[in-house]
Design a protein around this motif. Structure first.
Motif, PDB file in Angstrom:
ATOM      1  N   HIS A  56       0.804  -1.214   0.000  1.00  0.00           N
ATOM      2  CA  HIS A  56       0.000   0.000   0.000  1.00  0.00           C
ATOM      3  C   HIS A  56       0.844   1.273   0.000  1.00  0.00           C
ATOM      4  O   HIS A  56       0.291   2.373  -0.140  1.00  0.00           O
ATOM      5  CB  HIS A  56      -0.909   0.026   1.229  1.00  0.00           C
ATOM      6  CG  HIS A  56      -1.793  -1.180   1.357  1.00  0.00           C
ATOM      7  ND1 HIS A  56      -2.778  -1.483   0.441  1.00  0.00           N
ATOM      8  CD2 HIS A  56      -1.836  -2.163   2.300  1.00  0.00           C
ATOM      9  CE1 HIS A  56      -3.399  -2.601   0.813  1.00  0.00           C
ATOM     10  NE2 HIS A  56      -2.842  -3.030   1.934  1.00  0.00           N
ATOM     11  N   LEU A  57       2.151   1.157   0.184  1.00  0.00           N
ATOM     12  CA  LEU A  57       3.005   2.336   0.333  1.00  0.00           C
ATOM     13  C   LEU A  57       3.479   2.864  -1.023  1.00  0.00           C
ATOM     14  O   LEU A  57       3.679   2.095  -1.969  1.00  0.00           O
ATOM     15  CB  LEU A  57       4.211   2.000   1.212  1.00  0.00           C
ATOM     16  CG  LEU A  57       3.897   1.408   2.595  1.00  0.00           C
ATOM     17  CD1 LEU A  57       5.183   1.246   3.388  1.00  0.00           C
ATOM     18  CD2 LEU A  57       2.893   2.265   3.345  1.00  0.00           C
ATOM     19  N   ARG A  58       3.662   4.166  -1.075  1.00  0.00           N
ATOM     20  CA  ARG A  58       4.138   4.811  -2.300  1.00  0.00           C
ATOM     21  C   ARG A  58       5.260   5.789  -1.939  1.00  0.00           C
ATOM     22  O   ARG A  58       5.160   6.532  -0.951  1.00  0.00           O
ATOM     23  CB  ARG A  58       3.007   5.573  -2.994  1.00  0.00           C
ATOM     24  CG  ARG A  58       1.825   4.679  -3.407  1.00  0.00           C
ATOM     25  CD  ARG A  58       2.216   3.712  -4.513  1.00  0.00           C
ATOM     26  NE  ARG A  58       1.076   2.905  -4.954  1.00  0.00           N
ATOM     27  CZ  ARG A  58       0.753   1.716  -4.427  1.00  0.00           C
ATOM     28  NH1 ARG A  58       1.484   1.191  -3.435  1.00  0.00           N
ATOM     29  NH2 ARG A  58      -0.280   1.049  -4.903  1.00  0.00           N
ATOM     30  N   PRO A  59       6.324   5.829  -2.754  1.00  0.00           N
ATOM     31  CA  PRO A  59       7.440   6.732  -2.433  1.00  0.00           C
ATOM     32  C   PRO A  59       7.069   8.207  -2.542  1.00  0.00           C
ATOM     33  O   PRO A  59       7.634   9.046  -1.847  1.00  0.00           O
ATOM     34  CB  PRO A  59       8.508   6.348  -3.465  1.00  0.00           C
ATOM     35  CG  PRO A  59       7.761   5.674  -4.573  1.00  0.00           C
ATOM     36  CD  PRO A  59       6.595   4.995  -3.933  1.00  0.00           C
ATOM     37  N   ALA A 110      -3.816   8.343  -2.795  1.00  0.00           N
ATOM     38  CA  ALA A 110      -2.962   8.136  -1.620  1.00  0.00           C
ATOM     39  C   ALA A 110      -3.085   9.323  -0.675  1.00  0.00           C
ATOM     40  O   ALA A 110      -3.475  10.424  -1.067  1.00  0.00           O
ATOM     41  CB  ALA A 110      -1.508   7.955  -2.032  1.00  0.00           C
ATOM     42  N   VAL A 111      -2.729   9.107   0.605  1.00  0.00           N
ATOM     43  CA  VAL A 111      -2.737  10.173   1.617  1.00  0.00           C
ATOM     44  C   VAL A 111      -1.353  10.263   2.249  1.00  0.00           C
ATOM     45  O   VAL A 111      -0.548   9.320   2.154  1.00  0.00           O
ATOM     46  CB  VAL A 111      -3.812   9.905   2.706  1.00  0.00           C
ATOM     47  CG1 VAL A 111      -5.199   9.840   2.076  1.00  0.00           C
ATOM     48  CG2 VAL A 111      -3.514   8.607   3.472  1.00  0.00           C
ATOM     49  N   ASN A 116       6.470   8.327   1.286  1.00  0.00           N
ATOM     50  CA  ASN A 116       5.772   9.561   1.622  1.00  0.00           C
ATOM     51  C   ASN A 116       4.258   9.397   1.674  1.00  0.00           C
ATOM     52  O   ASN A 116       3.569  10.305   2.160  1.00  0.00           O
ATOM     53  CB  ASN A 116       6.110  10.655   0.594  1.00  0.00           C
ATOM     54  CG  ASN A 116       7.444  11.325   0.879  1.00  0.00           C
ATOM     55  OD1 ASN A 116       7.590  12.024   1.872  1.00  0.00           O
ATOM     56  ND2 ASN A 116       8.422  11.101   0.013  1.00  0.00           N
ATOM     57  N   ALA A 117       3.744   8.282   1.182  1.00  0.00           N
ATOM     58  CA  ALA A 117       2.292   8.170   1.060  1.00  0.00           C
ATOM     59  C   ALA A 117       1.832   6.731   1.233  1.00  0.00           C
ATOM     60  O   ALA A 117       2.612   5.780   1.074  1.00  0.00           O
ATOM     61  CB  ALA A 117       1.846   8.712  -0.299  1.00  0.00           C
ATOM     62  N   ILE A 118       0.547   6.599   1.561  1.00  0.00           N
ATOM     63  CA  ILE A 118      -0.085   5.295   1.673  1.00  0.00           C
ATOM     64  C   ILE A 118      -1.425   5.361   0.945  1.00  0.00           C
ATOM     65  O   ILE A 118      -2.171   6.339   1.082  1.00  0.00           O
ATOM     66  CB  ILE A 118      -0.269   4.877   3.148  1.00  0.00           C
ATOM     67  CG1 ILE A 118      -0.909   3.480   3.242  1.00  0.00           C
ATOM     68  CG2 ILE A 118      -1.061   5.892   3.948  1.00  0.00           C
ATOM     69  CD1 ILE A 118      -0.861   2.892   4.649  1.00  0.00           C
ATOM     70  N   ASP A 168      -7.578  14.531   3.183  1.00  0.00           N
ATOM     71  CA  ASP A 168      -8.775  14.038   3.868  1.00  0.00           C
ATOM     72  C   ASP A 168      -8.411  13.193   5.084  1.00  0.00           C
ATOM     73  O   ASP A 168      -9.090  13.226   6.109  1.00  0.00           O
ATOM     74  CB  ASP A 168      -9.638  13.217   2.906  1.00  0.00           C
ATOM     75  CG  ASP A 168     -10.240  14.083   1.808  1.00  0.00           C
ATOM     76  OD1 ASP A 168     -10.515  15.259   2.092  1.00  0.00           O
ATOM     77  OD2 ASP A 168     -10.393  13.570   0.680  1.00  0.00           O
ATOM     78  N   ARG A 169      -7.330  12.414   4.962  1.00  0.00           N
ATOM     79  CA  ARG A 169      -6.891  11.561   6.061  1.00  0.00           C
ATOM     80  C   ARG A 169      -5.367  11.541   6.077  1.00  0.00           C
ATOM     81  O   ARG A 169      -4.705  11.935   5.096  1.00  0.00           O
ATOM     82  CB  ARG A 169      -7.436  10.123   5.938  1.00  0.00           C
ATOM     83  CG  ARG A 169      -8.970  10.062   5.977  1.00  0.00           C
ATOM     84  CD  ARG A 169      -9.475   8.630   6.024  1.00  0.00           C
ATOM     85  NE  ARG A 169      -9.219   7.983   7.315  1.00  0.00           N
ATOM     86  CZ  ARG A 169     -10.007   8.093   8.384  1.00  0.00           C
ATOM     87  NH1 ARG A 169     -11.100   8.842   8.341  1.00  0.00           N
ATOM     88  NH2 ARG A 169      -9.714   7.458   9.504  1.00  0.00           N
ATOM     89  N   ILE A 170      -4.801  11.099   7.197  1.00  0.00           N
ATOM     90  CA  ILE A 170      -3.336  11.047   7.358  1.00  0.00           C
ATOM     91  C   ILE A 170      -2.945   9.704   7.951  1.00  0.00           C
ATOM     92  O   ILE A 170      -3.628   9.174   8.841  1.00  0.00           O
ATOM     93  CB  ILE A 170      -2.809  12.140   8.325  1.00  0.00           C
ATOM     94  CG1 ILE A 170      -3.523  13.456   8.140  1.00  0.00           C
ATOM     95  CG2 ILE A 170      -1.300  12.291   8.192  1.00  0.00           C
ATOM     96  CD1 ILE A 170      -4.469  13.762   9.277  1.00  0.00           C
ATOM     97  N   GLY A 171      -1.809   9.176   7.504  1.00  0.00           N
ATOM     98  CA  GLY A 171      -1.225   7.992   8.118  1.00  0.00           C
ATOM     99  C   GLY A 171      -0.012   8.375   8.940  1.00  0.00           C
ATOM    100  O   GLY A 171       0.826   9.173   8.498  1.00  0.00           O
TER     101      GLY A 171
END
Length: 508
Positions: free
Chosen positions: A338-341, A347-348, A372-374, A418-421
């Protein structure tokens, strides 16, 4: 005719110290690290031996687990031969490292022969085995018909115990769950003590607080009364020739009914040869009776005591200010797919410690080693928080950091989403899983970054991890005080430490 005791006992310690130095120099450093070995220098061994109670002792059953070269045993025997030369001493020394067996055997024989010179009696048993195995096996100590011990002295190995290891399972089955070799040795030492018996040890200070040692603290404090705790002002003086900088304490404790709550002597010194300053504190000041975490509050001097009093007078608990603190919900290695660089559609933001800069969150960080993102989907939504103001705290800090607690504000006006991890290496302050007010968030951030809070943490915590449990057990200024602090911070500019401390001082 018996030889004069003081001279021969001094010689015994000197010979043992020579063996220790020779052994320490010859052992492979990687193997020492594997076993968690840190040998006890003679000054430390003599200090530990000085805490043993010898009033009217006629017989003494002594246990030295992880005995190494035998320095602790030699110092205790030397002291007994000086003070009560006719006492009968039975020594059991355990050592797992076969490279040390000959050295330890020589020390034990030296103890016995020295005792004979002064008309005393020392009998010795060398256990060529791992202490945990020996102490927990079904046909071990008590099954052999031996009595429990009157005195356990130790400088236990310092190394994590793997969760699934046989050693950890054996300790759990015998006495308590614990995560480190040194606390496992301490727990088994308690287990093997006779009623009224004494444990004297030099250990890392980290067992005194934090969630990982909670089961051990409960086991220990339910069975033992702390009598004396000694703190060193300079870490590098404790094991001066072994490159150990772990923050250590020396303590003595008695196997006693938990209802015994006599005062505790707390002492401090720069090194073993320096002036020792002592104070007596009520037991309840060290171990708060209603504390479910069983934290041990070690106030080394009057300044510590004043800090402790200042902390206790703060207006509120975390619950009292309407906040909670949680460890970040995203465990990156479990969520790789689910992670993105970099930020992408769908993504958030995912916040790591690397995103925390000067009291705020700098996101994204292009080219960072971490993501940096999920991606936001049905699997990850429960790992994230809705947009809002949050206070983020690093879970790990190095001893070189200026502050033990490093906090920053997540500002939804700066990072729109909208949301944060929040990743697992940060702790997050929130209100029932949602953001907190802007002024509260900024005030709480200033408080957590203040010198006063840093002093609280450094004085009473022996580790560099800042766990959510530690943050929950702190006291805080009131909501009103925190909000006023927040109003004193222009959000566009991070403050110098002096200004942060001024704002905090003006509002508490």
């Amino acid at each position: 005719m018996a030889t004069e005791a003081p001279a021969v006992s001094t010689d015994l310690v000197a010979r043992t110290e020579a063996r220790r130095r020779e052994s320490s120099a010859s052992l492979d450093s990687k193997e020492r690290a594997k076993l968690g070995q840190y040998f006890t220098p003679a000054p430390a061994a003599n200090f530990i031996a000085s805490l043993a109670r010898l009033d009217e002792v006629e017989t003494l059953r002594l246990l030295d687990p992880g005995a190494g070269a035998g320095s602790l045993t030699a110092s205790v025997v030397a002291r007994i031969l000086r003070d009560r030369p006719r006492a009968r001493i039975s020594v059991t020394a355990c050592e797992i490292d076969p490279q040390l067996h000959d050295t330890l055997a020589a020390t034990l024989e030296d103890c016995a022969s020295t005792a004979r010179e002064v008309g005393g009696h020392v009998e010795t048993t060398l256990v060529h085995d791992d202490f945990i195995t020996w102490a927990t096996q079904a046909d071990g100590l008590f099954a052999e018909g031996r009595d429990p011990f009157d005195l356990v002295i130790m400088n236990p190995p310092y190394k994590k115990l793997a969760a699934g290891s046989q050693a950890r399972k054996a300790v759990t089955a015998t006495c308590t769950e614990t995560s480190n070799l040194y606390s496992a040795f301490m727990a088994l030492g308690v287990h093997l003590l006779a009623p009224g018996g004494q444990l004297v040890a030099i250990t890392p200070r980290s067992f005194a607080n934090g969630p990982y040692f909670r089961p051990f603290r409960r086991y220990f404090l339910d069975r033992m009364h702390l009598d004396r705790v000694h703190v060193f002002e300079a870490r590098n003086k404790v094991f001066a020739d072994t490159d150990v900088l772990q923050e250590n304490v020396i303590f003595s404790a008695t196997r006693a009914d938990s209802a015994d709550r006599a005062p505790v002597t707390v002492s401090t010194s720069h090194s073993y040869s320096g002036d020792i300053r002592s104070r007596v504190v009520p037991y309840e000041d060290m171990v708060h009776p209603t504390d479910p975490e069983y934290f041990i509050h070690i106030s080394a001097d009057e300044e510590d005591a004043q800090l402790a009093a200042a902390h206790s007078k703060l207006a509120a608990t975390l619950t009292g200010i309407g906040c909670q603190v949680s460890t970040g919900r995203v465990v990156d290695f479990r969520s790789k797919e689910h992670l993105r660089p970099d930020p992408v559609v769908g993504a958030v933001p995912l916040i790591y410690p690397l995103h925390m800069r000067e009291g705020g969150i700098s996101w994204p960080v292009p080219g960072a080693k971490k993501n940096n993102a999920i991606m936001l989907n049905s699997e990850t939504e429960k790992m994230t928080f809705p947009s809002g103001y949050y206070v983020v705290v690093k879970r790990l800090s190095s001893k070189e950091e200026k502050r033990r607690v490093i906090a920053a504000v997540f500002d939804p006006a700066v990072i729109e989403c909208d949301r944060i991890g929040f990743e697992n290496h940060v702790n997050v302050f929130h209100e029932d899983g949602k953001g907190i007010s802007e002024d509260m968030a900024r005030g709480l951030c200033l408080w957590l970054n203040s010198t006063l809070l840093d002093q609280f943490i450094r004085r009473f915590s022996g580790h560099t991890q800042v766990n959510a449990t530690d943050l929950r057990n702190l006291r805080y200024p009131s909501r009103e005080q925190l909000s006023k602090m927040g109003q004193g911070w222009d959000s566009g500019v991070w403050l110098e430490q002096e200004k942060i401390d001024d704002i905090v001082e003006q509002n508490i």
